[in-house]
Design an enzyme around this catalytic site. Structure first.
Site: not given
Ligand code: IMP
Ligand code: MG
Length: 183
Positions: A98-99, A102, A151, A164
């Site tokens: 996963e990036d 959160d 964010f 991205r």
């Protein structure tokens, strides 16, 4: 795109180092196992591409896509499978790539689904972790670093599908986030 950046939080060099270290750990833990890397699209593709080359073991890869966020910066809570895996997980030591972790809602949903497919083992590797934002009890087995409750974009992470392709991780100027949220 460069004009929208307020601050670079994590440089290309720092990311490279983190990935090298993760590769070393995975090499050690998965020696002799049947490793399958499962990348959660789209955010993790840049990480996946670099991490798989930092791993010195035979492994397979697969991809799945789920929807979690809309165009904004907060979780909707609704998670839906948009693209499922091609691989039958039975007998595989699955490592979810996963990036960013959160609220944890997306990953806990993915974990539940993949667990029901009876892999030999199932673990999580996330590049970034925002533990302060967690809404469900979930810990990554492997993570690159903890990031502040802001964010972030770049290195696969998007804001409204853009940014991205930035090779580093950055925070955008306030007006970029505000413009979209009021639209
Ligand atoms: P969770 O379900 O709240 O853990 O959200 C996980 C997903 O939300 C990640 O895979 C990202 O796609 C997205 N996300 C969470 N935080 C950020 C961020 O700071 N920047 C960009 N995307 C984020
Ligand atoms: Mg994602």
């Amino acid at each position: 795109m460069q004009n929208d950046i307020k601050e670079v939080l994590i440089s290309e060099e720092e990311i490279k180092e983190m990935i090298k270290e993760l590769g070393r750990k995975i090499d050690k833990d998965y020696k002799g196992k049947n490793l399958l890397l499962v990348s959660v699209l789209k955010g993790s593709i840049v990480f996946m591409a670099d991490l798989m080359r930092a791993i010195n073991l035979p492994c397979q890869i697969d991809f799945m896509a789920v929807s979690s966020y809309g165009a904004g910066t907060t979780s909707s809570g609704a998670v839906k499978i948009l693209k499922d895996l091609d691989t039958d997980l039975e007998g595989f030591d699955v490592l979810i790539i996963e990036d960013i972790l959160d609220s944890g809602k997306t990953l806990s949903y993915i974990l539940k689904i993949l667990k029901s497919r009876k892999p030999a083992s199932l673990k999580i590797c996330t590049l970034f972790d925002k533990p302060k934002r967690r809404k469900v009890k979930l810990k990554a087995d492997y993570f690159g670093c903890v990031v502040p409750d802001e964010f972030i974009v770049g290195y696969g992470l998007d804001y409204a599908e853009i940014y991205r392709n930035l090779p580093f991780v950055a925070v955008l100027k306030e007006n970029i986030y505000n413009e979209n949220e009021t639209n």
